[in-house]
Enzyme design. Structure first.
Site, PDB file in Angstrom:
ATOM      1  N   GLU A   1     -10.386  -7.244  30.387  1.00  0.00           N
ATOM      2  CA  GLU A   1     -10.463  -8.604  29.835  1.00  0.00           C
ATOM      3  C   GLU A   1     -11.731  -9.322  30.269  1.00  0.00           C
ATOM      4  O   GLU A   1     -12.355 -10.029  29.479  1.00  0.00           O
ATOM      5  CB  GLU A   1      -9.233  -9.431  30.239  1.00  0.00           C
ATOM      6  CG  GLU A   1      -7.994  -9.179  29.390  1.00  0.00           C
ATOM      7  CD  GLU A   1      -7.235  -7.931  29.794  1.00  0.00           C
ATOM      8  OE1 GLU A   1      -7.645  -7.257  30.761  1.00  0.00           O
ATOM      9  OE2 GLU A   1      -6.217  -7.622  29.137  1.00  0.00           O
TER      10      GLU A   1
ATOM     11  N   HIS B   1       4.369 -13.105  31.776  1.00  0.00           N
ATOM     12  CA  HIS B   1       4.189 -12.782  30.353  1.00  0.00           C
ATOM     13  C   HIS B   1       4.655 -13.900  29.428  1.00  0.00           C
ATOM     14  O   HIS B   1       4.909 -13.656  28.260  1.00  0.00           O
ATOM     15  CB  HIS B   1       4.944 -11.494  29.993  1.00  0.00           C
ATOM     16  CG  HIS B   1       4.350 -10.251  30.578  1.00  0.00           C
ATOM     17  ND1 HIS B   1       4.404  -9.970  31.925  1.00  0.00           N
ATOM     18  CD2 HIS B   1       3.691  -9.212  30.015  1.00  0.00           C
ATOM     19  CE1 HIS B   1       3.814  -8.814  32.149  1.00  0.00           C
ATOM     20  NE2 HIS B   1       3.364  -8.325  31.011  1.00  0.00           N
TER      21      HIS B   1
END
Ligand SMILES: Cc1ncc(C[n+]2csc(CCOP(=O)(O)OP(=O)(O)O)c2C)c(N)n1
Ligand SMILES: [Mg+2]
Lengths: 326, 326
Positions: A62, A131
């Site tokens: 990322e 999440h």
């Protein structure tokens, strides 16, 4: 009834149309290309087949690919990257807040970073503390980046097109538990301007302000209140930063009451900022203090009953409205 | 040292850049001591022959990403000294109008695209600049410079992997000055030669004496040629030393005295000058002329800066976003 599509389809259309309109638009992120499934939620399905090397699956890096998007944008491309889930922005914050958001200013306007970071989040699927978070406030607190949070398929299309065309970085946060909810299809080719809220419903007693997930809840509660004789005005922010204070203040000036609803945790959040700004501008005209409805100040828990207790309920929204009327 | 040198004109161009860098560095420090400049300054004295030798192989079309210790890189790449001086002095004529400062000088016209103060962060951005060139079929290459300490941050590893997987036209230049702030190479880095890390990413790694401009020139020539012809990235590790500590004011107590003395006696600058004249690449008169010309150019740059108006405070409202500009 008009054509109905879901948000996945709407986003796919927006990306497809943007890529067709401008060869500078490129997509990258994990699993985006068709060889890897066209995105974990299939948002980018078919696009690599159609646009070739302009759509790339990346390694699980990322920081690496977000930084690459910054560089590509400085060089004049319009990258649209996908961070698979919002919590993972934590590993590339430096590229977003220190670089994407600041290079225009720090270079004295010589460079700028027209990139879009798409990411998705939301509780409800028991995905627990790493999440599910709504972290928009982190970015709203960073000058130089816009934060866009659509609540339905048509807005998702129009706002994504505008985000891609914008000359500055945009964080585009999608609510993934409602990805499959059908909604009115967008008019293809038409953008929705950033920084403009939408008055969803006119009313006279109280202004309900939401965005993203809370726009699924606010109309339901408003309908119930309506039946009990409370007239609700509803505003969907659509762009959270910069805030459309004109629309908010016009409404609250009229109703004298406001309730802000968001899934993100309560403390130091978007609700606090909106509340502060309303009080600063309309203190004397308010009939009650501005109310905030938000999630509990804890990590998103796993077990269903805990996850339910974490998120605000419809009863919480109703109670907040009633407090303003008391 | 100095094996297989290029033509005398090239050797003299390298020397000119080294002179320019050294004179500017000396003058910046003098101006700080005189109280005329206030800033954190990370001197690159001792490292000048690395960018000097590399940049004679580049044009303005090639991209540079550098770091807080980067004024040598910028000057070598061709950023006009007067724009750097005006930036350091906080003037409206500065490269970034005084909004970036020494750690963030940017000048796209000469290819200086991003300068970062965050260790390692430039490498992913360099990948993105290189990706843009690759997608557009351009032959330009991207040089991304960093220190030895930066090879221990995740961004380095993600970038080498990404550049290798995508065969990006980027050259990673590690200016190994043997210290990261106060931490020696041995204490902070698991491997003796940082260039060996290239092997993990399946790219060539070149270890070179950064005090030998001819060796740096040859290493860069190979890497730039590979990048321009679609052969992908290279990691160059150039061994060097910084004579003025981490930043001005650092007494350097963590550097063993013998190590420091040895490094200073290997100063590449006077050595190279002597070699140029002893080998007949340039006469003493020619070298004197280069030095006089560069000294005069420096005076003009300093004068330009201090004759320029200070940047007005209203400038803080500009270039946060595109539409904020008046
Ligand atoms: C991510 C990050 N961590 C820490 C710092 C503070 N810092 C600035 S320079 C530096 C040392 C870097 O050493 P090296 O990469 O060898 O480069 P050099 O300064 O020697 O040129 C550190 C730790 C920083 N700027 N960024
Ligand atoms: Mg170092």
């Amino acid at each position: 009834m008009s054509e109905q599509i879901n948000t996945i389809q709407a986003l796919n259309w927006a990306l497809d149309d943007a890529m067709a309109a401008d060869t500078n638009v490129v997509l990258f992120g994990e699993e985006l290309a068709d060889g890897e499934g066209g995105g974990v939620m299939k948002v980018t399905a078919g696009l690599s087949t159609k646009y070739g090397a302009r759509v790339r699956s990346t390694p699980i890096s990322e920081m690496g690919f977000t930084g690459a998007a910054v560089g590509a944008a400085v060089a004049g491309l319009r990258p649209v990257i996908e961070i698979m889930l919002m919590n993972f922005v934590a590993v590339c914050m430096d590229q977003i807040t220190n670089h994407a958001a600041k290079l225009r200013f720090m270079s004295g306007g010589q460079t700028h970073v027209p990139m879009v970071i798409r990411t998705m989040t939301g509780s409800g699927f028991q995905t627990a503390g790493q999440h599910s978070d709504f972290l928009e406030a982190w970015f709203c607190h960073t000058p130089g980046i816009k934060v866009v949070m659509p609540s339905n398929p048509a807005d998702a299309y129009g706002l994504l097109r505008a985000s891609i065309d914008d000359e500055d970085p945009v964080l585009f946060i999608e609510h993934f538990p409602s990805y499959w909810n059908p909604g009115e299809a967008p008019k293809r080719g038409v953008s929705i301007p950033l920084g403009k809220a939408r008055r969803v419903q006119a009313g006279s007693d109280v202004t309900l302000i939401g965005y993203s997930r809370s726009m699924l809840d606010i109309p339901v509660v408003a309908k119930k209140l309506e039946a009990a004789g409370v007239s609700c005005e509803i505003i969907d922010l659509r762009t959270v930063s910069p805030l459309d204070m004109e629309t908010i203040l016009t409404s609250v000036k009229k109703t004298g009451r406001a309730v802000v609803v968001h899934e993100a945790v309560r403390s130091f959040g978007v609700g606090a900022e909106i509340s502060a700004r309303i009080h600063e501008s309309l203190f004397r005209e308010l009939k009650a203090p501005v109310e905030r409805v938000a999630s509990q100040d804890c990590p998103v828990p796993f077990a269903k009953q805990l996850e339910t207790a974490f998120l605000y309920s419809h009863a919480d929204i109703e109670a907040a409205v009633r407090r303003t009327l008391a | 040292m100095y094996v297989d040198p290029p033509d005398s004109a090239t050797l003299l161009s390298i020397y000119r850049k080294m002179v320019q860098i050294k004179l500017n560095d000396d003058r910046i420090i003098a101006m700080m001591k005189a109280g005329k400049l206030q800033m954190p300054y990370y001197s690159a004295r001792g490292q000048e022959c690395i960018p000097a030798a590399i940049s004679v192989l580049l044009t303005h079309a090639d991209y540079l990403v550098t770091i807080y210790r980067g004024i040598h890189d910028m000057l070598a790449k061709g950023v006009p000294a007067k724009l750097i001086w005006a930036e350091l002095a906080g003037r409206s004529t500065g490269a970034c109008k005084g909004k970036g400062g020494p750690m963030h000088v940017t000048h796209p016209e000469s290819g200086c695209m991003v300068t970062t103060g965050v260790v390692g962060a430039g490498m992913p951005i360099g990948c993105g600049l290189a990706l843009a060139a690759q997608l557009r079929g351009e032959s330009r290459v991207t040089m991304t410079n960093f220190g030895d300490g930066a090879s221990n941050i995740g961004a380095f590893h993600e970038s080498l992997n990404l550049a290798s997987v995508w065969k990006l036209p980027v050259i990673f230049v590690c200016q190994n000055n043997r210290y990261a702030e106060h931490t020696s190479l041995a204490k902070g880095t698991s491997i003796e030669r940082i260039s060996d890390r290239a092997r993990s990413y399946n790219i060539p790694g070149i270890h070179v004496d950064g005090n030998d401009p001819v060796a740096v020139y040859h290493a860069a020539k190979v890497a730039i040629g590979r990048a321009r012809s679609g052969g992908g990235p290279t990691l160059i590790e150039a061994m060097t030393f910084r004579f003025n500590g981490h930043l001005i004011g650092d007494p350097g107590e963590y550097i063993p005295k013998a190590e420091y003395a040895a490094a200073v006696s290997a100063d590449p600058y006077p050595k190279y000058r002597e070699w140029l004249s002893s080998q007949g690449h340039a006469s003493a008169a020619q070298l004197d002329a280069v030095e006089a010309e560069e000294a005069a150019a420096l005076e003009a740059a300093v004068k330009f800066a201090f004759d320029s108006p200070l940047t007005d405070a209203s400038e803080i409202k500009r270039d946060v976003f595109a539409d904020a500009a008046a």
